[in-house]
Design an enzyme around this catalytic site. Sequence first.
Site, PDB file in Angstrom:
ATOM      1  CG  HIS A  66      -1.877   1.228   1.332  1.00 55.35           C
ATOM      2  ND1 HIS A  66      -1.791   2.080   1.456  1.00 55.35           N
ATOM      3  CD2 HIS A  66      -3.275   1.240   1.243  1.00 55.35           C
ATOM      4  CE1 HIS A  66      -2.347   2.886   1.603  1.00 55.35           C
ATOM      5  NE2 HIS A  66      -3.725   1.793   0.779  1.00 55.35           N
ATOM      6  CE1 TYR A 197      -7.134   7.582   7.615  1.00 54.64           C
ATOM      7  CE2 TYR A 197      -5.356   7.638   5.599  1.00 54.64           C
ATOM      8  CZ  TYR A 197      -6.333   7.090   7.217  1.00 54.64           C
ATOM      9  OH  TYR A 197      -5.378   6.630   7.262  1.00 54.64           O
ATOM     10  N   PRO A 290      -7.232   3.211  17.139  1.00 55.16           N
ATOM     11  CG  PRO A 290      -8.012   1.901  16.569  1.00 55.16           C
ATOM     12  CD  PRO A 290      -7.859   2.652  17.378  1.00 55.16           C
ATOM     13  CE  LYS A 294       1.915   5.742  12.545  1.00 52.92           C
ATOM     14  NZ  LYS A 294       2.760   5.179  11.410  1.00 52.92           N
ATOM     15  CE1 TYR A 381      -1.566   6.770   6.786  1.00 51.28           C
ATOM     16  CE2 TYR A 381      -1.262   5.581   4.982  1.00 51.28           C
ATOM     17  CZ  TYR A 381      -1.506   6.509   6.245  1.00 51.28           C
ATOM     18  OH  TYR A 381      -2.745   5.390   5.663  1.00 51.28           O
TER      19      TYR A 381
HETATM   20  P1  RFL Z   1      -3.673  -8.343  21.834  1.00 57.74           P
HETATM   21  O1  RFL Z   1      -3.752  -8.667  19.602  1.00 57.74           O
HETATM   22  O2  RFL Z   1      -4.923  -8.181  21.980  1.00 57.74           O
HETATM   23  O3  RFL Z   1      -3.320  -9.856  21.463  1.00 57.74           O
HETATM   24  C1  RFL Z   1      -3.573  -9.894  23.624  1.00 57.74           C
HETATM   25  C2  RFL Z   1      -3.520 -11.149  23.526  1.00 57.74           C
HETATM   26  O4  RFL Z   1      -3.679 -12.213  24.902  1.00 57.74           O
HETATM   27  C3  RFL Z   1      -4.895 -12.173  25.504  1.00 57.74           C
HETATM   28  N1  RFL Z   1      -5.887 -12.143  26.817  1.00 57.74           N
HETATM   29  C4  RFL Z   1      -4.709 -13.256  27.657  1.00 57.74           C
HETATM   30  N2  RFL Z   1      -3.895 -14.560  27.899  1.00 57.74           N
HETATM   31  C5  RFL Z   1      -3.733 -15.462  29.421  1.00 57.74           C
HETATM   32  N3  RFL Z   1      -4.545 -14.570  29.736  1.00 57.74           N
HETATM   33  C6  RFL Z   1      -5.573 -13.462  30.383  1.00 57.74           C
HETATM   34  N4  RFL Z   1      -5.591 -13.102  30.946  1.00 57.74           N
HETATM   35  C7  RFL Z   1      -5.266 -12.476  29.118  1.00 57.74           C
HETATM   36  N5  RFL Z   1      -5.583 -11.424  28.679  1.00 57.74           N
HETATM   37  C8  RFL Z   1      -6.070 -11.446  27.656  1.00 57.74           C
HETATM   38  C9  RFL Z   1      -6.049 -12.143  24.399  1.00 57.74           C
HETATM   39  O5  RFL Z   1      -7.002 -13.450  24.192  1.00 57.74           O
HETATM   40  C10 RFL Z   1      -5.081 -11.803  23.106  1.00 57.74           C
HETATM   41  O6  RFL Z   1      -5.249 -12.711  22.592  1.00 57.74           O
HETATM   42  O7  RFL Z   1      -2.531  -7.504  21.889  1.00 57.74           O
HETATM   43  P2  RFL Z   1      -1.197  -7.408  21.151  1.00 57.74           P
HETATM   44  O8  RFL Z   1      -0.406  -8.803  20.840  1.00 57.74           O
HETATM   45  O9  RFL Z   1      -0.187  -6.490  21.834  1.00 57.74           O
HETATM   46  O10 RFL Z   1      -0.933  -6.481  19.988  1.00 57.74           O
HETATM   47  C11 RFL Z   1      -1.711  -5.933  19.740  1.00 57.74           C
HETATM   48  C12 RFL Z   1      -2.440  -5.310  18.493  1.00 57.74           C
HETATM   49  O11 RFL Z   1      -3.760  -6.143  18.301  1.00 57.74           O
HETATM   50  C13 RFL Z   1      -3.786  -4.092  18.332  1.00 57.74           C
HETATM   51  O12 RFL Z   1      -2.688  -2.957  18.596  1.00 57.74           O
HETATM   52  C14 RFL Z   1      -3.403  -3.641  16.840  1.00 57.74           C
HETATM   53  O13 RFL Z   1      -5.335  -4.442  16.410  1.00 57.74           O
HETATM   54  C15 RFL Z   1      -4.603  -2.198  16.808  1.00 57.74           C
HETATM   55  N6  RFL Z   1      -4.890  -2.117  15.372  1.00 57.74           N
HETATM   56  C16 RFL Z   1      -4.381  -1.940  14.513  1.00 57.74           C
HETATM   57  N7  RFL Z   1      -3.093  -1.851  14.627  1.00 57.74           N
HETATM   58  C17 RFL Z   1      -2.320  -1.361  13.142  1.00 57.74           C
HETATM   59  O14 RFL Z   1      -0.707  -1.232  13.578  1.00 57.74           O
HETATM   60  N8  RFL Z   1      -2.570  -1.594  12.048  1.00 57.74           N
HETATM   61  C18 RFL Z   1      -4.121  -1.280  11.764  1.00 57.74           C
HETATM   62  O15 RFL Z   1      -4.801  -1.195  10.460  1.00 57.74           O
HETATM   63  C19 RFL Z   1      -5.191  -1.370  13.171  1.00 57.74           C
HETATM   64  N9  RFL Z   1      -6.202  -1.345  12.496  1.00 57.74           N
HETATM   65  C20 RFL Z   1      -6.405  -1.905  14.924  1.00 57.74           C
HETATM   66  C21 RFL Z   1      -7.379  -2.123  14.648  1.00 57.74           C
HETATM   67  C22 RFL Z   1      -7.036  -2.247  16.681  1.00 57.74           C
HETATM   68  C23 RFL Z   1      -8.793  -2.249  16.484  1.00 57.74           C
HETATM   69  N10 RFL Z   1      -9.341  -2.296  17.379  1.00 57.74           N
HETATM   70  C24 RFL Z   1      -9.979  -3.780  17.201  1.00 57.74           C
HETATM   71  C25 RFL Z   1      -9.292  -1.630  18.330  1.00 57.74           C
HETATM   72  C26 RFL Z   1      -8.029  -1.883  14.361  1.00 57.74           C
HETATM   73  C27 RFL Z   1      -9.897  -2.685  15.161  1.00 57.74           C
HETATM   74  C28 RFL Z   1     -11.035  -2.383  14.841  1.00 57.74           C
END
Ligand code: RFL
Length: 385
Positions: A66, A197, A290, A294, A381
């Site tokens: 992208h 956007y 989000p 990042k 970005y």
């Molecule tokens: P995660 O992915 O939340 O994984 C944490 C894991 O821990 C588990 N867990 C437990 N396990 C054992 N015992 C417990 N007590 C536990 N409590 C929780 C959970 O089930 C899970 O599997 O954290 P991590 O690895 O730090 O990753 C962070 C990212 O997931 C997050 O920052 C991104 O998804 C944010 N985000 C985006 N980031 C990007 O870089 N590019 C994007 O395009 C982007 N789009 C987004 C997003 C987040 C979104 N939401 C859902 C807020 C779009 C959305 C809609």
Amino acid sequence: MIGAGVAGLVAAVVLARRGIDTLVLEAASRARVESRPRAGLLGPAAVDALERNGLADGLRAEGAPHHNCEFRHRRRAFVVEYARHAGGHHHVVYPQQKLVADLVAAYLAAGGVIEFGVTDVMLDALTSDHPAVSFVTADGQRQTVESRFIAGCDGHHGVSRGSIPEGALRHIRQRDSAWAWLAVLAAVTPSTDKIIYGVSPRGFAGHMLRDHRTSRFYLQVEATADAADWPAERIWEELHARLAVDADWQLAEGPLLEPPNVITMDSVFYEPMRFGRLILAGDAARRVPPAAAKGAGLAIVDGETLALAVAAALHDADERPLNAYSEVCLGRAWLAQEASTKLLQLVNVELADPFARRLQDVRLDRLRTSPVAAAEFADHYLSPR
Ligand code: RFL
């Protein structure tokens, strides 16, 4: 590793491949972590980290590079070729759940062990040389495991950070925003080949990419909005209105894949990212909205940095990388936060503030016409690089 998200799994693979005994504890089932839709856009630092560790095969095969994004303002569209302004650095669009599935497979292939479906995870003796984790397995057995280090990778609502005594970490919080984004995931081929956007007098609307059958959309809503007030018809009506452009363009509609949810724009950092032998990574250490996409990228790079620091401590008795870990990760995360703040200022519309809206018009006009403004946008970005 507590948590089989991207942070925990990257850390686990890197450690397991270095011959270090690891255990990943995950609250959800394997099916759930491999199908939970979240991020889609990964920046160059995250892609490089995955490449370095031989974890980018799926992303290379199925991810889409992208390079450009589109802005819509006063019904006029303009494209910012941000990669061209950043020496060719670009993003890759690859759904996070596919990456998680790739990482689970790579970790198991490296001989790693994951307990899915654990409950009642408790951390103990974090400042001793042998911190312990106790948990209940999916089949109801309580187990306790001693380790040299615990990686808290359990996201923003996990138990790891909550196990650190009150007052040991600084909480650095942004003041609440008046706005949130309604996040919508639809089973529809994207109506665009680049992120859009849309800045309209009704507020912001975003058209994001996931894969050829799935699109993510965002709508700026009041921070107090209730997702229940947003049935599908209202969502599509608002997306059509806010993304409207004086050109031959149609927005395709499709069924929603999950109930829409309201994502607040608040940010919080917990510093330092370590307490004794517990090291935090990814969303466990912060919440970056989000908006600038990042969070997953930061989590991936945190995971790699954490694993290399722990490996140096265990293999070479060198704790310097571990001592530098928090500062290194925080430096990247604050850069990402700055980018996120700038993006929100660019696209969120201060609906009741004509003064702020005139300034926003100027920012968008500069972005359209000034190569310097476009290069500045590209730098944010794609950061951290
Ligand atoms: P995660 O992915 O939340 O994984 C944490 C894991 O821990 C588990 N867990 C437990 N396990 C054992 N015992 C417990 N007590 C536990 N409590 C929780 C959970 O089930 C899970 O599997 O954290 P991590 O690895 O730090 O990753 C962070 C990212 O997931 C997050 O920052 C991104 O998804 C944010 N985000 C985006 N980031 C990007 O870089 N590019 C994007 O395009 C982007 N789009 C987004 C997003 C987040 C979104 N939401 C859902 C807020 C779009 C959305 C809609």
